[in-house]
Design a protein around this motif. Sequence first.
Motif, PDB file in Angstrom:
ATOM      1  N   TYR A   1     -10.015  46.951  -2.443  1.00  0.00           N
ATOM      2  CA  TYR A   1      -9.937  48.224  -3.147  1.00  0.00           C
ATOM      3  C   TYR A   1     -10.350  48.040  -4.598  1.00  0.00           C
ATOM      4  O   TYR A   1     -10.261  46.950  -5.148  1.00  0.00           O
ATOM      5  CB  TYR A   1      -8.505  48.773  -3.072  1.00  0.00           C
ATOM      6  CG  TYR A   1      -8.148  49.281  -1.698  1.00  0.00           C
ATOM      7  CD1 TYR A   1      -8.542  50.547  -1.293  1.00  0.00           C
ATOM      8  CD2 TYR A   1      -7.425  48.484  -0.817  1.00  0.00           C
ATOM      9  CE1 TYR A   1      -8.226  51.016  -0.034  1.00  0.00           C
ATOM     10  CE2 TYR A   1      -7.106  48.946   0.449  1.00  0.00           C
ATOM     11  CZ  TYR A   1      -7.515  50.206   0.832  1.00  0.00           C
ATOM     12  OH  TYR A   1      -7.204  50.658   2.079  1.00  0.00           O
ATOM     13  N   PRO A   2     -10.796  49.105  -5.237  1.00  0.00           N
ATOM     14  CA  PRO A   2     -11.146  48.996  -6.653  1.00  0.00           C
ATOM     15  C   PRO A   2      -9.911  48.669  -7.496  1.00  0.00           C
ATOM     16  O   PRO A   2      -8.805  49.130  -7.192  1.00  0.00           O
ATOM     17  CB  PRO A   2     -11.707  50.371  -7.021  1.00  0.00           C
ATOM     18  CG  PRO A   2     -11.617  51.213  -5.811  1.00  0.00           C
ATOM     19  CD  PRO A   2     -11.076  50.414  -4.693  1.00  0.00           C
ATOM     20  N   PRO A   3     -10.099  47.881  -8.537  1.00  0.00           N
ATOM     21  CA  PRO A   3      -8.943  47.478  -9.354  1.00  0.00           C
ATOM     22  C   PRO A   3      -8.537  48.564 -10.354  1.00  0.00           C
ATOM     23  O   PRO A   3      -8.631  48.403 -11.565  1.00  0.00           O
ATOM     24  CB  PRO A   3      -9.437  46.225 -10.056  1.00  0.00           C
ATOM     25  CG  PRO A   3     -10.905  46.413 -10.150  1.00  0.00           C
ATOM     26  CD  PRO A   3     -11.310  47.179  -8.943  1.00  0.00           C
ATOM     27  N   ILE A   4      -8.095  49.687  -9.843  1.00  0.00           N
ATOM     28  CA  ILE A   4      -7.669  50.803 -10.675  1.00  0.00           C
ATOM     29  C   ILE A   4      -6.193  51.040 -10.414  1.00  0.00           C
ATOM     30  O   ILE A   4      -5.747  51.082  -9.267  1.00  0.00           O
ATOM     31  CB  ILE A   4      -8.482  52.078 -10.352  1.00  0.00           C
ATOM     32  CG1 ILE A   4      -9.977  51.815 -10.594  1.00  0.00           C
ATOM     33  CG2 ILE A   4      -8.009  53.259 -11.179  1.00  0.00           C
ATOM     34  CD1 ILE A   4     -10.867  52.924 -10.120  1.00  0.00           C
ATOM     35  N   TYR A   5      -5.440  51.183 -11.502  1.00  0.00           N
ATOM     36  CA  TYR A   5      -3.997  51.423 -11.353  1.00  0.00           C
ATOM     37  C   TYR A   5      -3.756  52.819 -10.845  1.00  0.00           C
ATOM     38  O   TYR A   5      -4.445  53.745 -11.244  1.00  0.00           O
ATOM     39  CB  TYR A   5      -3.272  51.207 -12.679  1.00  0.00           C
ATOM     40  CG  TYR A   5      -3.128  49.760 -13.012  1.00  0.00           C
ATOM     41  CD1 TYR A   5      -2.254  48.950 -12.314  1.00  0.00           C
ATOM     42  CD2 TYR A   5      -3.875  49.185 -14.024  1.00  0.00           C
ATOM     43  CE1 TYR A   5      -2.125  47.618 -12.619  1.00  0.00           C
ATOM     44  CE2 TYR A   5      -3.754  47.855 -14.335  1.00  0.00           C
ATOM     45  CZ  TYR A   5      -2.879  47.067 -13.631  1.00  0.00           C
ATOM     46  OH  TYR A   5      -2.756  45.741 -13.923  1.00  0.00           O
ATOM     47  N   PRO A   6      -2.824  53.030  -9.992  1.00  0.00           N
ATOM     48  CA  PRO A   6      -1.874  52.107  -9.371  1.00  0.00           C
ATOM     49  C   PRO A   6      -2.559  51.316  -8.252  1.00  0.00           C
ATOM     50  O   PRO A   6      -3.307  51.860  -7.447  1.00  0.00           O
ATOM     51  CB  PRO A   6      -0.780  52.997  -8.825  1.00  0.00           C
ATOM     52  CG  PRO A   6      -1.456  54.307  -8.571  1.00  0.00           C
ATOM     53  CD  PRO A   6      -2.565  54.414  -9.583  1.00  0.00           C
TER      54      PRO A   6
ATOM     55  N   PRO B   1      -5.912  43.804  -0.357  1.00  0.00           N
ATOM     56  CA  PRO B   1      -6.762  43.015  -1.263  1.00  0.00           C
ATOM     57  C   PRO B   1      -7.442  43.913  -2.299  1.00  0.00           C
ATOM     58  O   PRO B   1      -7.809  45.051  -2.008  1.00  0.00           O
ATOM     59  CB  PRO B   1      -7.774  42.370  -0.330  1.00  0.00           C
ATOM     60  CG  PRO B   1      -7.815  43.254   0.865  1.00  0.00           C
ATOM     61  CD  PRO B   1      -6.433  43.831   0.996  1.00  0.00           C
ATOM     62  N   VAL B   2      -7.595  43.370  -3.491  1.00  0.00           N
ATOM     63  CA  VAL B   2      -8.239  44.086  -4.592  1.00  0.00           C
ATOM     64  C   VAL B   2      -9.450  43.274  -5.020  1.00  0.00           C
ATOM     65  O   VAL B   2      -9.387  42.055  -5.143  1.00  0.00           O
ATOM     66  CB  VAL B   2      -7.254  44.267  -5.779  1.00  0.00           C
ATOM     67  CG1 VAL B   2      -7.931  44.972  -6.932  1.00  0.00           C
ATOM     68  CG2 VAL B   2      -6.030  45.023  -5.323  1.00  0.00           C
ATOM     69  N   SER B   3     -10.585  43.940  -5.240  1.00  0.00           N
ATOM     70  CA  SER B   3     -11.786  43.230  -5.653  1.00  0.00           C
ATOM     71  C   SER B   3     -11.654  42.772  -7.107  1.00  0.00           C
ATOM     72  O   SER B   3     -10.917  43.351  -7.900  1.00  0.00           O
ATOM     73  CB  SER B   3     -13.013  44.123  -5.489  1.00  0.00           C
ATOM     74  OG  SER B   3     -12.919  45.229  -6.353  1.00  0.00           O
ATOM     75  N   ASP B   4     -12.378  41.714  -7.427  1.00  0.00           N
ATOM     76  CA  ASP B   4     -12.292  41.103  -8.755  1.00  0.00           C
ATOM     77  C   ASP B   4     -13.328  41.749  -9.684  1.00  0.00           C
ATOM     78  O   ASP B   4     -14.530  41.642  -9.460  1.00  0.00           O
ATOM     79  CB  ASP B   4     -12.556  39.606  -8.639  1.00  0.00           C
ATOM     80  CG  ASP B   4     -12.317  38.872  -9.932  1.00  0.00           C
ATOM     81  OD1 ASP B   4     -11.713  39.462 -10.850  1.00  0.00           O
ATOM     82  OD2 ASP B   4     -12.721  37.705 -10.026  1.00  0.00           O
ATOM     83  N   PRO B   5     -12.904  42.420 -10.759  1.00  0.00           N
ATOM     84  CA  PRO B   5     -13.855  43.064 -11.662  1.00  0.00           C
ATOM     85  C   PRO B   5     -14.537  42.087 -12.620  1.00  0.00           C
ATOM     86  O   PRO B   5     -15.533  42.421 -13.241  1.00  0.00           O
ATOM     87  CB  PRO B   5     -12.990  44.064 -12.435  1.00  0.00           C
ATOM     88  CG  PRO B   5     -11.646  43.431 -12.461  1.00  0.00           C
ATOM     89  CD  PRO B   5     -11.518  42.713 -11.147  1.00  0.00           C
ATOM     90  N   LEU B   6     -14.030  40.867 -12.733  1.00  0.00           N
ATOM     91  CA  LEU B   6     -14.607  39.901 -13.658  1.00  0.00           C
ATOM     92  C   LEU B   6     -16.027  39.506 -13.249  1.00  0.00           C
ATOM     93  O   LEU B   6     -16.887  39.298 -14.105  1.00  0.00           O
ATOM     94  CB  LEU B   6     -13.714  38.658 -13.743  1.00  0.00           C
ATOM     95  CG  LEU B   6     -14.140  37.594 -14.736  1.00  0.00           C
ATOM     96  CD1 LEU B   6     -14.112  38.171 -16.145  1.00  0.00           C
ATOM     97  CD2 LEU B   6     -13.243  36.394 -14.628  1.00  0.00           C
TER      98      LEU B   6
END
Length: 131
Positions: free
Chosen positions: A52-57, A63-68
């Motif tokens: 999933y996109p790393p957006i709160y919440p 699993p969350v994808s790595d934005p780095l």
Amino acid sequence: MTFLLSLAVAIIFGAGAYLVLQRNLVRVVTGMILISNAAILFVISAGLSRGYPPIYPLPEDEPVSDPLVQAMALTAIVISFSVTALLLCMVYRLYTSHGSVDLEDISAAEVREAEALERGESIEKAEEGRP
């Protein structure tokens, strides 16, 4: 999928390395572009993760994808674009001053100018003797 990305990186890097070894400066710059694109593709493929996109919440237990990885790839794209622009400006300046983008022609002209300076002649007289 990983094998195909690795193969694409290898082919692009190999083509870029081949072009960097050429005598024509435009081909050298093109090779540098291909090598930088291969490096960017390598960074993206090495950090490839689905989620999933790393957006709160953030979703729990998912699993969350790595934005780095995306940030590093974008930074590398900007840097490679600026280096390409600088290299193309330098090649254009060499072309306007020497009339060629071939490395052997440019080095021969530089040797003629250095010999003329050692003899105490002006550069214009040395340029008259070139073919």
